[in-house]
Design a protein around this motif. Sequence first.
Motif, PDB file in Angstrom:
ATOM      1  N   ALA A  98      55.333  37.939  46.291  1.00  0.00           N
ATOM      2  CA  ALA A  98      54.688  36.715  45.823  1.00  0.00           C
ATOM      3  C   ALA A  98      53.172  36.813  45.875  1.00  0.00           C
ATOM      4  N   THR A  99      52.621  37.439  46.914  1.00  0.00           N
ATOM      5  CA  THR A  99      51.170  37.496  47.075  1.00  0.00           C
ATOM      6  C   THR A  99      50.722  38.867  47.559  1.00  0.00           C
ATOM      7  N   LEU A 100      49.497  39.193  47.193  1.00  0.00           N
ATOM      8  CA  LEU A 100      48.806  40.365  47.706  1.00  0.00           C
ATOM      9  C   LEU A 100      47.717  39.889  48.655  1.00  0.00           C
ATOM     10  N   ILE A 104      31.862  40.649  59.819  1.00  0.00           N
ATOM     11  CA  ILE A 104      32.363  39.668  58.854  1.00  0.00           C
ATOM     12  C   ILE A 104      33.749  40.098  58.382  1.00  0.00           C
ATOM     13  N   HIS A 105      34.670  39.182  58.445  1.00  0.00           N
ATOM     14  CA  HIS A 105      36.031  39.445  57.962  1.00  0.00           C
ATOM     15  C   HIS A 105      36.217  38.753  56.611  1.00  0.00           C
ATOM     16  N   LEU A 106      36.758  39.506  55.637  1.00  0.00           N
ATOM     17  CA  LEU A 106      37.088  38.957  54.328  1.00  0.00           C
ATOM     18  C   LEU A 106      38.598  39.087  54.125  1.00  0.00           C
ATOM     19  N   ARG A 107      39.232  38.010  53.804  1.00  0.00           N
ATOM     20  CA  ARG A 107      40.667  38.045  53.483  1.00  0.00           C
ATOM     21  C   ARG A 107      40.854  37.540  52.054  1.00  0.00           C
ATOM     22  N   ARG A 108      41.384  38.436  51.217  1.00  0.00           N
ATOM     23  CA  ARG A 108      41.634  38.099  49.815  1.00  0.00           C
ATOM     24  C   ARG A 108      43.133  37.841  49.652  1.00  0.00           C
ATOM     25  N   SER A 109      43.495  36.659  49.211  1.00  0.00           N
ATOM     26  CA  SER A 109      44.887  36.293  48.949  1.00  0.00           C
ATOM     27  C   SER A 109      45.024  36.018  47.457  1.00  0.00           C
ATOM     28  N   ARG A 110      45.956  36.728  46.803  1.00  0.00           N
ATOM     29  CA  ARG A 110      45.998  36.696  45.340  1.00  0.00           C
ATOM     30  C   ARG A 110      47.442  36.665  44.855  1.00  0.00           C
ATOM     31  N   PHE A 111      47.667  35.974  43.753  1.00  0.00           N
ATOM     32  CA  PHE A 111      48.988  35.953  43.117  1.00  0.00           C
ATOM     33  C   PHE A 111      48.824  35.594  41.645  1.00  0.00           C
ATOM     34  N   TRP A 154      50.567  33.455  38.305  1.00  0.00           N
ATOM     35  CA  TRP A 154      51.460  32.358  37.951  1.00  0.00           C
ATOM     36  C   TRP A 154      51.075  31.806  36.578  1.00  0.00           C
ATOM     37  N   ASN A 155      52.022  31.796  35.672  1.00  0.00           N
ATOM     38  CA  ASN A 155      51.852  31.191  34.347  1.00  0.00           C
ATOM     39  C   ASN A 155      50.579  31.648  33.629  1.00  0.00           C
ATOM     40  N   GLY A 156      50.405  32.961  33.523  1.00  0.00           N
ATOM     41  CA  GLY A 156      49.290  33.497  32.760  1.00  0.00           C
ATOM     42  C   GLY A 156      47.953  33.448  33.453  1.00  0.00           C
ATOM     43  N   SER A 157      47.939  33.206  34.750  1.00  0.00           N
ATOM     44  CA  SER A 157      46.684  33.124  35.497  1.00  0.00           C
ATOM     45  C   SER A 157      46.775  33.917  36.788  1.00  0.00           C
ATOM     46  N   CYS A 158      45.635  34.412  37.213  1.00  0.00           N
ATOM     47  CA  CYS A 158      45.501  35.102  38.497  1.00  0.00           C
ATOM     48  C   CYS A 158      44.676  34.208  39.417  1.00  0.00           C
ATOM     49  N   TYR A 159      45.242  33.863  40.565  1.00  0.00           N
ATOM     50  CA  TYR A 159      44.583  32.975  41.522  1.00  0.00           C
ATOM     51  C   TYR A 159      44.157  33.785  42.734  1.00  0.00           C
ATOM     52  N   GLU A 160      42.953  33.486  43.229  1.00  0.00           N
ATOM     53  CA  GLU A 160      42.501  34.166  44.447  1.00  0.00           C
ATOM     54  C   GLU A 160      41.761  33.207  45.364  1.00  0.00           C
ATOM     55  N   ARG A 161      42.074  33.359  46.635  1.00  0.00           N
ATOM     56  CA  ARG A 161      41.298  32.709  47.686  1.00  0.00           C
ATOM     57  C   ARG A 161      40.624  33.799  48.493  1.00  0.00           C
ATOM     58  N   LEU A 162      39.303  33.727  48.603  1.00  0.00           N
ATOM     59  CA  LEU A 162      38.525  34.683  49.383  1.00  0.00           C
ATOM     60  C   LEU A 162      37.997  33.949  50.617  1.00  0.00           C
ATOM     61  N   LEU A 163      38.582  34.265  51.759  1.00  0.00           N
ATOM     62  CA  LEU A 163      38.197  33.631  53.020  1.00  0.00           C
ATOM     63  C   LEU A 163      37.191  34.531  53.723  1.00  0.00           C
TER      64      LEU A 163
END
Length: 728
Positions: free
Chosen positions: A89-91, A114-121, A123-132
């Motif tokens: 479901a997610t990378l 500094i810690h970076l966490r990239r959460s990506r998936f 859905w419906n023709g789009s790529c979503y990412e949260r960069l913490l």
Amino acid sequence: MSSAIADAPVSGAPEYFIPAANSLQERRPNTLKHGDTFAVFDHNGDAYSGPGSPEGLFHRDTRHLSHLSVTINSARPMLLSSTLRDDNATLTCDLTNPDILNANGALILPHDSIHLRRSRFLWNGSCYERLLVRSFHEKPQRVEISIAFAADFADLFEVRGKVRKHRGQLHPAETTRHEVRLRYTGLDALERTTRIGFDPVPSRLTDTSAVYEIVLAPGESRSLFFEINCQREPVVPIGHRSFFFALRDARRALRASSGRAASIMTSNEVFNEVARRSISDLYMLITDTNEGPYPYAGIPWFSTAFGRDALITALETLWLDAEIARGVLAHLAANQAKDFDPLSDAEPGKILHEVRFGEMAELREVPFRRYYGSVDSTPLFVMLAGKYLQRTGDLATIRKIWPNIEAALKWIDDHGDRDGDGFLEYGRRTEDGLINQGWKDSHDSVFHADGTLAKGPIAIAEVQAYVYGAWEAAALMLRVLGQEDRALEFTQRTDDLRYRFDQVFFDEELGSYVLALDRDKKPCRVRSSNAGHALLTGLAFPERAGTVIKTLMGGSSYSGWGIRTVPTTESRYNPMSYHNGSVWPHDNALIALGMARYGYRQEAARIFEGLFAASTYIDLRRLPELFCGFPRQRAQGPTFYPVACIPQAWAAAAPVSLIQSCLGIEFQTKSMQITFDTPFLPDFLDELEIKNLGIGLGSVDVAAYRSGSRVMIDVLERRGSVRVVTLI
């Protein structure tokens, strides 16, 4: 193979091959897919689209994002870990800063601050990412996070190596405070758009990057969201709400689809990982079409509908989730050829080989817009329909697609047998089509003993087995439909084909069936894995089965990891080739089904052990499309093929299929009976549990375990009037 030519000839063949300029194994990319969109990223979560690189975000055969990279204070972060969820479901990529120096060489930010966490998936023709972004430094820190991006809108066949003389027009980027819109108008007059939106609003946003200047107190974190939309406008404004809503919907959809399948748990925890990954990959690759679920072939090169691949995947998984087969049958019926079209190798009644949506396909720069150049998809379609009816008793679906089944059977008679000799042949209709149109469709995969390439039309061995299976399926379905006279006709045809195939294809000296007949009906006296498919459908006479299996499991053919496509004794043997000495998991799974059909479960278990052992050396326990055919060495893993797709649907389905082969699982829907026919477990499994194994409106949970030299089956729970029978 799923498409086109992999090992390209020097000249005289169409350029649909995949150039081996870079090894996918070297980069070990992370892959995501949903629907008609897939993505390939490196372990940092970045994408770099150099020559031969498949990295980027693709939608309907166009690369909508060719570059993506994140830097911290202009430096590339260091990788801590990169993980795909078990359900795909997610990378998640965990990164940290390297040592950051100023212009004078003085350390201004120590590494791991500094810690970076990239959460990506997807859905419906789009790529979503949260960069913490979170600070672990003891003092406040000002950091600059830069997100660089680009879109080349390359057609997938360009990415694969096809050179185009002309391309369409890239338009200037349109930029607002929080969004960049990249556009390209192709020579097909279609505009393709990539929208990249950010929340919160970046400190600076250009047509190539977004920059955030952030001050972080000790222990403080900040979330940056960005969204890459391919050919669509976002329904919810970009930000944390759209990210979490889409994530919720994506996970729910995955659970709903994979929840149809029976679950598998064993005494071997490593195999449990293999099984979980196989199921996860299968359901990630499945796309919901208008007709039902359809497994796309593989990532990165074949993330689209292929006829042969989906039909074989559905056969491998029929015992586990029959809904996949229903979706495949319905979708292929809806796309069955109705007319003659030489460029696409289409003839009335023929079943689809491949469909593409990109610019080059629309312009017919490649013939794959809707391409029918596979000789085996049509008999496999009929064969799967019969197996599906046996498995489910769903006569309504068979009635619905019956005109398509009739058309497929008519194609076999009218167009498949080109010279009237009773065997199915193939040959491309134009110079743009595929030279070889069986599953081994490299230009050099069909040859004579001296290495000379066979000239078409060619009657290849396994296709005759599929025709036998199709006619058996036709007889079964006609009986259920009350057409006993026609059913008898097809039964007589199978008897005749079995006799003629044995007379023409079996070679006593080889101890196997010949690979093929060339256009002059001269046999290609080559041992190959193709012969094993004669076992799959029962085409082989019982007295031949032992000889064929002995040849397949001999040291020149069986590598220790699996059966090679051709053994070491053959003139064109090359363990690093695509089809002339490599090992394909799906090929082995189909042969194992055939072995089990003739009662050779221990040999099927040996194949199972080899493929399982190979998976233990592979990242994520994920079987690739193929691997090289070098012999197995103690304490060493298999040798990888550089441009093999991973995941690949029919490879992912192989471990699932091998469970059925070993346990002898069969279904009788009228009596609501599940039979385990002389079950056998490979040495690496002492116990195996299957939950929610369905038949009709009922299901059971069962356990298989060793008891002395036998394997016993226990019913753990029963729902509905399901009978479980074990034959010893």
